[in-house]
Design an enzyme around this catalytic site. Structure first.
Site, mmCIF file in Angstrom:
data_model
loop_
_atom_site.group_PDB
_atom_site.id
_atom_site.type_symbol
_atom_site.label_atom_id
_atom_site.label_comp_id
_atom_site.label_asym_id
_atom_site.label_seq_id
_atom_site.Cartn_x
_atom_site.Cartn_y
_atom_site.Cartn_z
ATOM 1 C CB SER A 169 -0.858 -0.012 1.271
ATOM 2 O OG SER A 169 -1.477 1.250 1.458
ATOM 3 C CE1 TYR A 191 -4.501 -2.150 5.074
ATOM 4 C CE2 TYR A 191 -3.571 0.011 4.571
ATOM 5 C CZ TYR A 191 -4.101 -1.197 4.149
ATOM 6 O OH TYR A 191 -4.224 -1.439 2.803
HETATM 7 P P1 NAP Z 1 -11.593 -5.906 0.870
HETATM 8 O O1 NAP Z 1 -12.569 -5.490 -0.171
HETATM 9 O O2 NAP Z 1 -11.833 -5.557 2.287
HETATM 10 O O3 NAP Z 1 -11.369 -7.486 0.729
HETATM 11 C C1 NAP Z 1 -10.504 -8.131 1.610
HETATM 12 C C2 NAP Z 1 -10.641 -9.627 1.472
HETATM 13 O O4 NAP Z 1 -9.806 -10.229 2.469
HETATM 14 C C3 NAP Z 1 -12.058 -10.141 1.681
HETATM 15 O O5 NAP Z 1 -12.334 -11.167 0.768
HETATM 16 C C4 NAP Z 1 -12.009 -10.676 3.100
HETATM 17 O O6 NAP Z 1 -12.899 -11.750 3.344
HETATM 18 C C5 NAP Z 1 -10.577 -11.184 3.182
HETATM 19 N N1 NAP Z 1 -10.181 -11.292 4.592
HETATM 20 C C6 NAP Z 1 -10.174 -10.311 5.522
HETATM 21 N N2 NAP Z 1 -9.820 -10.818 6.716
HETATM 22 C C7 NAP Z 1 -9.610 -12.136 6.539
HETATM 23 C C8 NAP Z 1 -9.265 -13.191 7.407
HETATM 24 N N3 NAP Z 1 -9.067 -13.000 8.724
HETATM 25 N N4 NAP Z 1 -9.126 -14.432 6.890
HETATM 26 C C9 NAP Z 1 -9.346 -14.665 5.580
HETATM 27 N N5 NAP Z 1 -9.694 -13.694 4.710
HETATM 28 C C10 NAP Z 1 -9.838 -12.451 5.183
HETATM 29 O O7 NAP Z 1 -10.149 -5.312 0.540
HETATM 30 P P2 NAP Z 1 -9.485 -4.857 -0.843
HETATM 31 O O8 NAP Z 1 -9.637 -3.399 -0.959
HETATM 32 O O9 NAP Z 1 -9.904 -5.755 -1.933
HETATM 33 O O10 NAP Z 1 -7.941 -5.099 -0.487
HETATM 34 C C11 NAP Z 1 -7.182 -6.160 -1.033
HETATM 35 C C12 NAP Z 1 -5.721 -5.898 -0.712
HETATM 36 O O11 NAP Z 1 -5.318 -4.656 -1.326
HETATM 37 C C13 NAP Z 1 -5.437 -5.735 0.782
HETATM 38 O O12 NAP Z 1 -4.181 -6.309 1.070
HETATM 39 C C14 NAP Z 1 -5.372 -4.227 0.972
HETATM 40 O O13 NAP Z 1 -4.577 -3.886 2.086
HETATM 41 C C15 NAP Z 1 -4.730 -3.819 -0.345
HETATM 42 N N6 NAP Z 1 -4.965 -2.406 -0.721
HETATM 43 C C16 NAP Z 1 -6.207 -1.984 -1.061
HETATM 44 C C17 NAP Z 1 -6.396 -0.659 -1.461
HETATM 45 C C18 NAP Z 1 -7.750 -0.134 -1.858
HETATM 46 O O14 NAP Z 1 -7.866 1.080 -2.151
HETATM 47 N N7 NAP Z 1 -8.777 -0.936 -1.917
HETATM 48 C C19 NAP Z 1 -5.294 0.232 -1.504
HETATM 49 C C20 NAP Z 1 -4.038 -0.241 -1.138
HETATM 50 C C21 NAP Z 1 -3.883 -1.567 -0.750
HETATM 51 P P3 NAP Z 1 -14.372 -11.479 3.938
HETATM 52 O O15 NAP Z 1 -15.051 -10.601 2.935
HETATM 53 O O16 NAP Z 1 -14.943 -12.833 4.050
HETATM 54 O O17 NAP Z 1 -14.157 -10.798 5.266
#
Ligand code: NAP
Length: 247
Positions: A153, A166
């Site tokens: 990130s 985070y």
């Molecule tokens: P998201 O929509 O919150 O999805 C996260 C996923 O991780 C969900 O499928 C969730 O499952 C799963 N998860 C969370 N806790 C878990 C656990 N304890 N065990 C197993 N699975 C778990 O997040 P996202 O935005 O797609 O983010 C994906 C990655 O990109 C992350 O590493 C995040 O830090 C990174 N990122 C995102 C952004 C952004 O703007 N979106 C920016 C920078 C970095 P459930 O739905 O079942 O809880």
């Protein structure tokens, strides 16, 4: 690599495990990898979400996926050992590991951080990723060309106020990738990071509730970089932290 165009069959015969495959970026990565020929292993917390992704993949006529419901917060060594043994038995090798699942936890000043929240974030975002990578490493050695991708990130490269545990976890992710990459050197396994950048998902909406989400990139728009790092076109790339969106 935002402009990378993967051949339709770029991931044919590859077996790729995606953590957090039920929602957000992980869901779209799983669908995209499957559409490019991979057999995907969908790991995540909520079984119902994984089943929906499974159904979408099957309906699209892609290789039959597998589902691994697992809460990374409570996962133990034995869970990862069993997972590695099952993958070895069913597929004989693992070609890709996308460490994508993370939690945002609470945002706020470090001075006021709740210790148990801090520990939970570290468990899911750092410890679980270190463990799954360690225990799946031997079965990845059996692939002719394997790729491990960690998810970073912007707040894991430059400290920013109120991003708390985070941000610390994402600095750890960058460090974990660099350490692994230095250790593997020139082998069949390469290890890199992706920084997705601001992306239209549930996590982003939680961090920025007032934001106009239509101005954000969708997970689909990030997929060229996600495909590049899993395809053999990146076979020589190791120890890099790539941005999925142009700066
Ligand atoms: P998201 O929509 O919150 O999805 C996260 C996923 O991780 C969900 O499928 C969730 O499952 C799963 N998860 C969370 N806790 C878990 C656990 N304890 N065990 C197993 N699975 C778990 O997040 P996202 O935005 O797609 O983010 C994906 C990655 O990109 C992350 O590493 C995040 O830090 C990174 N990122 C995102 C952004 C952004 O703007 N979106 C920016 C920078 C970095 P459930 O739905 O079942 O809880």
């Amino acid at each position: 690599m935002h402009t990378y165009q993967a051949a339709e069959n770029a991931l044919e015969n590859k077996v790729i495990l995606i953590t957090g495959a039920g929602d957000g970026i992980g869901r779209v990565a799983a669908l995209t990898y499957a559409k490019h020929g991979a057999t995907v292993i969908l790991l995540g917390k909520t079984t119902q979400k994984l089943e929906c992704v499974y159904d979408e993949i099957v309906a699209a006529g892609c290789p039959k996926p597998a589902i691994v419901p697992l809460d990374l917060k409570g996962a133990t060594k034995q869970h990862y050992r069993d997972l590695a043994a099952t993958i070895e038995q069913q597929f004989g090798k693992l070609d890709g590991l996308l460490n994508n699942a993370s939690i945002l936890g609470a945002l706020g000043p470090l001075e006021h951080f709740c210790v148990s929240t801090f520990e939970n974030i570290m468990k899911v975002n750092v410890t679980a990723q270190a463990m799954i990578t360690k225990y799946l490493f031997p079965v990845m050695r059996k692939s002719p060309s394997a790729s491990i991708v960690f998810t970073s990130s912007g707040v894991g490269r430059q400290g920013r106020e109120f991003w708390g545990a985070y941000a610390i976890s994402k600095f750890a992710t960058e460090g974990m990738m660099q350490t692994w990459a230095a250790e593997v050197g020139k082998t069949n396994i390469r290890i890199n990071c992706i920084n997705p950048g601001a992306t239209r998902t549930g996590m982003r909406a939680t961090a920025y509730p007032g934001e106009d989400k239509d101005k954000l990139k969708t997970p689909e728009e990030l997929m060229p970089t996600y495909l590049y790092l899993m395809s053999d076109d990146s076979a020589e790339v190791n120890g890099q932290s790539l941005d999925a969106q142009p700066k």
